[in-house]
Design an enzyme around this catalytic site. Structure first.
Site, PDB file in Angstrom:
ATOM      1  N   THR A 145      -1.111  13.123 -32.008  1.00  0.00           N
ATOM      2  CA  THR A 145       0.034  13.077 -31.141  1.00  0.00           C
ATOM      3  C   THR A 145       1.167  13.716 -31.893  1.00  0.00           C
ATOM      4  OG1 THR A 145      -0.556  11.216 -29.830  1.00  0.00           O
ATOM      5  CG2 THR A 145       1.633  11.157 -30.734  1.00  0.00           C
ATOM      6  N   LYS A 195       7.127  15.658 -35.159  1.00  0.00           N
ATOM      7  CA  LYS A 195       6.446  14.428 -35.555  1.00  0.00           C
ATOM      8  C   LYS A 195       4.953  14.627 -35.402  1.00  0.00           C
ATOM      9  CE  LYS A 195       4.838  11.492 -33.431  1.00  0.00           C
ATOM     10  NZ  LYS A 195       3.391  11.232 -33.008  1.00  0.00           N
TER      11      LYS A 195
END
Length: 408
Positions: free
Chosen positions: A193, A182
């Site tokens: 992130t 992700k």
């Protein structure tokens, strides 16, 4: 929309024996979305990981490092999205520990055998009671063919779920490799992130797996950039369950080279998917640097180009303002670089050489390449045989909008 990328269908993601995944809606930050993932590992798995080099690393990262360094047999991973549990001090560390405690109690294992991961907003406390309340549902959902659901459950600003699978046959044994990742913004990993999880049912000795996860990260997640920001939570974890019957104890074992290549290929696919889904991205750009004294200086040049907002906005505009690429090469930090020996191409179009614009270069040729969805910038430093590639994307108006609206 991502650049030339679509999430594989669920039946294209192969189960890995010894690894089960479950997802649940825990309302960590938003309602009505799967935001909690539990991964249960059978006994006998080997696990290795690499993590962010950001000094403000998140509490879960600190705990993961401790549990792996302690030599504990890892039996579970717990992943939440929405809140990063970073910049939360001692309360954040206690929350990460409480997550491990809850998983351990649920699965009948020790807290030291759990690796926690969080991704999302920094500086906000993780609502651990919601996480704990969601764990039974995640446990009930545990199954080996759940990679597709897990890929969706770890998303934040991602527009698509990211996953990849391969099957290779060596020495008569079929080996499955599957992974998810992700990330779409705050992407310049330095595992340093971004989250990445990969599993195989091969048996791989701990020392070899420790080495492989670093090599795979260097060839994949450490070669990408969306915006040049290194997250507090970057993590890449590799699991080897050993249930295929194929075992590798040394790097000279028959078939190891093929298995290693397949694992690295899956890692690269997962990493490139992040760039293709870069926040607001409309183009995928490979910066291929060659002719360096070593791969490190090639990577420096690649990142200088790949990070540059001026270069990235030129790509978005399809504007062949290619002096920006030369400027990035010049400030990359190679102090003894002979600029007269540098050559630059857009795909197969020679743009610059001998310290300036190539004699045969025509702007319409540059504009034609710049209008493509996929572009290769090739730089020859003319000072050696080393090479390295960096993968990046353009900067569009949507990048600003997505990040301006992130917490709303």
């Amino acid at each position: 929309m991502p650049v030339n990328y679509a999430t594989p269908a669920a039946d294209q993601l192969f189960p890995v024996a010894g690894v089960r995944l479950g997802v649940a809606e825990a309302e960590i930050r938003k309602k009505n979305r799967r935001d909690l993932t539990l991964v249960a590992l059978d006994a006998g798995c080997t696990v290795a990981g690499v993590f962010t080099q950001n000094r403000f690393c998140a509490a879960p990262v600190q705990l993961c490092r401790n549990h792996l360094a302690g030599g504990h047999e890892i039996r579970a991973l717990v992943i939440n999205t929405g809140i990063a549990n970073a910049g939360t001090g001692e309360p954040g560390r206690q929350t990460a520990q409480a997550s491990c405690d809850a998983v351990a109690e649920l699965l009948g294992i020790k807290a030291e055998q759990v690796l926690p991961f969080s991704t999302g907003v920094i500086l906000e406390p993780l609502p651990v009671e919601r996480l704990k309340a969601g764990l039974p549902a995640a446990k009930a959902d545990l199954k080996a063919d759940n990679w597709h659901a897990a890929a969706h459950a770890i998303m934040t600003t991602d527009t698509v779920a990211k996953a990849a699978s391969r099957v290779v046959t060596v020495n008569g044994k079929k080996i499955s490799i599957s992974g998810v990742s992700k990330g779409a913004g705050m992407i310049k990993p330095n595992m340093a992130t971004m989250l990445g999880f990969l599993a195989t049912d091969a048996s791989i000795a701990q020392g070899m797996l420790d080495k492989l996860v670093k090599e795979a990260a260097d060839a994949s997640f450490n070669c990408i950039t969306v915006d040049g920001d290194t997250s507090t939570n970057d993590s890449f974890v590799m699991i080897a369950s050993g249930q295929s019957g194929a075992s590798f104890a040394t790097e000279t074992d028959a078939g190891w080279a093929e298995v290693k290549a397949a694992i690295i290929a899956v890692s690269v696919e997962l990493a490139q998917a992040i760039v293709r889904d870069g926040e607001g991205a409309t183009k995928f750009i490979t910066v291929a640097v060659e002719g360096g004294k070593d791969s490190e200086e090639c990577r420096k040049v690649g990142y200088a180009i790949g990070h540059s907002p001026l270069v990235k906005t030129a790509f978005f505009a399809s504007d062949p303002n290619l002096g920006r690429i030369l400027a990035a090469v010049g400030y990359a930090g190679i102090n003894d670089l002979d600029v007269d020996g540098v050559r630059v191409w857009l795909d197969e179009v020679l743009v610059a050489e001998k310290g300036g614009r190539a004699a045969a270069y025509k702007e319409e040729d540059g504009a034609r390449v710049m209008a493509q969805a996929e572009i290769t910038v090739r730089v020859d430093l003319g000072r050696g045989a080393a090479k390295a590639s960096v993968y990046t994307c353009d900067f569009s108006y949507d990048y600003v909008k997505i990040n301006a609206d992130y917490r709303s």
